[in-house]
Design a protein around this motif. Structure first.
Motif: not given
Lengths: 503, 503
Positions: A460-481
């Motif tokens: 449920k994102p900020e504007n209140g509309v339900a959303a599919y959220k996609f998550e990869h295994p990693t982000q490059p370098g020292q990026q988090s997520g």
């Protein structure tokens, strides 16, 4: 299940006489010989971009590379210097098959050599060459027939961050952007070797060595295993390939001096570099200065102490102590079969209301190595229980010998009713084997090519509309997520296992 | 964990200067050229056996093959006729690297042609051959240089019964014995083609077609996809390869007329056959009669309607209706990477008291395809959580171009304290990928190469002594036994899945 019970894109196949229709757009080899019609037939070259007018990046100030124009969009992985960087995934999705040279993955071991077209020389020699000679760049580009075709280059550390999430390797965190495709123009190595007096039918037991220009640290210390080549503190980057491969018309090993119609970018080996289509980027020597024909493989340090897929038992200490760097079984030459999902990218958010009764077009790339065409790309939304065929978009035609050197873009119309939990992708090549399901950890974190998984959740994102959220295994370098960065969800690793590393 | 924390056999590597020691016994290419010293260097040929004095088998009486001497130990898979049979696993274990020709896998589509050395002719022609000619067997064996080396031949249906246990394919039940290794003598195809006026450096877009002698049913019916080749009820078995491959010195494609020093056995293609090292057996045409050079792939029915790795969605009806047989992506040419455990064999029983504090030597074979050497064989007793390296016994040296054509035997000293539940094996090759974990079902049941699992249990046999009991997944043909034959223990199949096949 995926795009319905059919699942398979049939690419305009109609009726019984399918072979004719099939021939037009997929894997039938060309009839053109190397020097006639290849460019136009291969790809629409007009779509390839140039690096000349790239945006500036100010991060190189006060580094040895401060003279080099670089694209500020590139994702830097090893601080400011040396320059190791990958293509942002959003840019990949915009560009598709052709990567603009300024967005091409760069793997630099040190400062970029400042070479000049007018003074650079390429020598062809070694103990098996009767007619040694040296070429200026003008001679190289004027005295030999030229060829031009697209090649995908990938660092074999691509997707290493996923392996680092299992256990830290000795390499830095490549994401999924260490792979790109451009059009190279150059001279076939074969032609240079024939000019040097070598016989294409007398290749047994002979090797061609390639040496670059950089002075790099010799990580082996002061004692190397080859008595005939005592190393000092510094050595050049180099490798070798069998003379048979160098002479093969099918393998098309090239000394390149142009990329997408421009001279090579300094980061990419200006003024000339080796292109070994189907091999890992780490063997395609940049700033090439010497070609030697030898009765044995090269003794160059970097041929052995890099680009190895050692078994997971082998630590850095054990590798050095027990001679693992010199074991031929574990050398990486050909690029590994690989595929990833690039759209949806990590963090993408799509409104559920809009998609739930519709389809979502997944996209990504897939490549094999060794000239083997990618034969299937498959998508699973059932964690591998069932796989549907994605559509493969073949921009490159196979060369006249049936080999392909480039990635393919793929797409898949996903019925969003099946959008739950995870989306997996895997590719196959003509060796009739799919990518491995599970990662096999290795000291250098290379050839990371287990199947790629994107997690899907409904948020449920900020504007209140339900959303599919996609998550990869990693982000490059020292990026988090990335789901693989959360301890609780680390991949169960075949070949790694919960075992103590004994020393 | 396996053979202790070390796990890895280091093959006489001592000290720092390991490369010298390593060179001697593994993967360094030969320095000998094709015609000097190869035989002696490759293998100890004196260990190869002959088929002349084989035991008799009376099962061929009243079949068209009643004139053929056959070994009664062979496991027959398609009744008495045609003769499709595999090596018993116990015999594999006795013989090791060299298979006696009388115990070599046989795949016959029909009755064996009764050909004579004195009258058989081999023609070399086709639209691209200026100097067509025909050779008697005496001419073939006297007028050209000969070569001899060992080759592993496998039907790509090897291990199909494991796939049939998931869902019945359209093929019969090969066990793990459809693979064997002998020494072949013959003439390089390259030399015949050069004699026919073809230029090894002008191969682009050209193919070499091979046609056998048998008259076989044309399963496609009366309408084929190639207008220039209307088929009748019968056709010959045939295939084609790129001319580039035919001309490659590295690939060593051979017209063979001897096996282990004898003329070919009638079941094996007497008087001459095609050997394409690294390819599946189904492409190595037996009873070879015609070689044609064409500007396109062969239109032979069997080149398309056999030896295909179609996706699991594709049923027989759909394959025919939608033209799947003609899709190049799914053709099987190169042999797939594979490995199995041959000792302990299925049903082996070993007293627990004797082994519990000791080790058990596991043994088996592993092979790759396309000339790629097998680089690792690994054993897991933890269902894939951890893998140890087995010792690879390299009988064959790579050819002067770094290619290998044979299986390897491997062994592993298993600490019996770890002998519980299951033993898994998997191999890797120079493409840096392991065998797939899970089977991917396919209509023809070919390239079945997921990792091989032997189940272990402790039983109380008749004499009252507790024993380890070993169970393979299947037994060949209609033989009962094997854990995969029990419904409750069927493999969870990636790519097959619990889905209805819609038609």
């Amino acid at each position: 299940m995926g795009s319905g019970s059919d699942g398979v894109k049939t690419r305009s196949i109609r009726g019984v006489n399918v072979y004719g229709a099939y021939k037009g757009n997929t894997m039938t080899p060309w009839k053109n010989s190397r020097n006639e019609g290849r460019e136009g037939d291969a790809v629409d070259k007009s779509k390839a971009k140039h690096w000349i007018d790239m945006p500036n990046d100010f991060r190189d100030e006060k580094t040895p590379d401060d003279w080099i124009p670089r694209d500020g969009r590139m994702v830097r992985l090893t601080g400011r210097h040396p320059f190791n960087s990958e293509t942002p995934v959003d840019e990949m999705n915009k560009e598709g098959f052709f990567t603009p040279p300024n967005l091409h993955i760069i793997r630099n071991h040190g400062a970029v050599p400042q070479l000049k077209w007018e003074t650079h020389k390429l020598s062809i020699g070694g103990p098996l060459v009767a007619n040694s000679f040296e070429l200026s760049m003008d001679q190289l580009t004027k005295d030999f027939p030229q060829t031009e075709f697209p090649v995908t280059i990938s660092c074999c550390g691509n997707r290493r961050k996923e392996m680092n999430m299992i256990k830290q390797t000795i390499g830095f965190n490549w994401g999924i952007g260490a792979v790109a495709t451009c059009i190279y123009r150059g001279v076939l190595l074969r032609d240079l070797l024939i000019h040097a007096g070598l016989d294409p039918s007398d290749t047994a037991g002979r090797f061609v060595e390639f040496i670059g220009t950089e002075d790099l640290p010799n990580k082996a210390g002061d004692v190397g295993p080859f008595p005939d080549e005592p190393w000092g503190e510094k050595c050049k980057y180099g490798t070798s390939i069998p003379l048979e491969k160098a002479m093969s018309m099918a393998d098309e090993v090239m000394i390149a001096f142009q990329c997408n119609g421009d001279r090579l970018h300094p980061d990419r080996g200006y003024p000339c570099r080796l292109i070994i289509p189907g091999y890992i980027g780490g063997r395609m020597i940049k700033w090439l200065s010497k070609i030697n024909v030898l009765p044995h493989e090269t003794h160059n340090h970097y041929h052995y102490w890099d680009n190895k897929y050692l078994p997971p038992q082998i630590t850095a200490e054990r590798a050095a102590r027990e001679g693992w760097w010199y074991k031929q079984e574990y050398i990486i030459n050909e690029l590994s079969l690989n595929s990833v999902i690039t759209y949806p990218n990590h963090g993408e958010s799509l409104p559920v209301n809009e998609y739930i009764d519709s389809t979502l077009t997944l996209r990504g790339y897939a490549h094999a190595g060794g000239g083997r065409p990618v034969t299937r790309v498959e998508i699973s939304t059932t964690k591998g229980e069932w796989w549907d065929l994605a559509e493969i978009h073949r921009t490159e035609k196979p060369n006249p010998y049936g080999k392909t050197w480039c990635w393919v873009m793929w797409s898949f119309e996903l019925d969003c009713a099946n959008l739950q939990d995870e989306i997996w992708v895997r590719a196959w090549d003509t060796s009739n084997s799919p990518q491995p399901e599970n990662p096999v950890w290795t000291l250098m974190g290379q050839s990371s090519n287990h199947l790629f998984r994107v997690k899907v959740s409904v948020n449920k994102p900020e504007n209140g509309v339900a959303a599919y959220k996609f998550e990869h295994p990693t982000q490059p370098g020292q990026q988090s997520g990335g789901w693989a960065t959360r301890t609780a969800e680390k991949v169960a690793s075949a070949g790694y296992g919960p075992i103590d590393f004994e020393e």
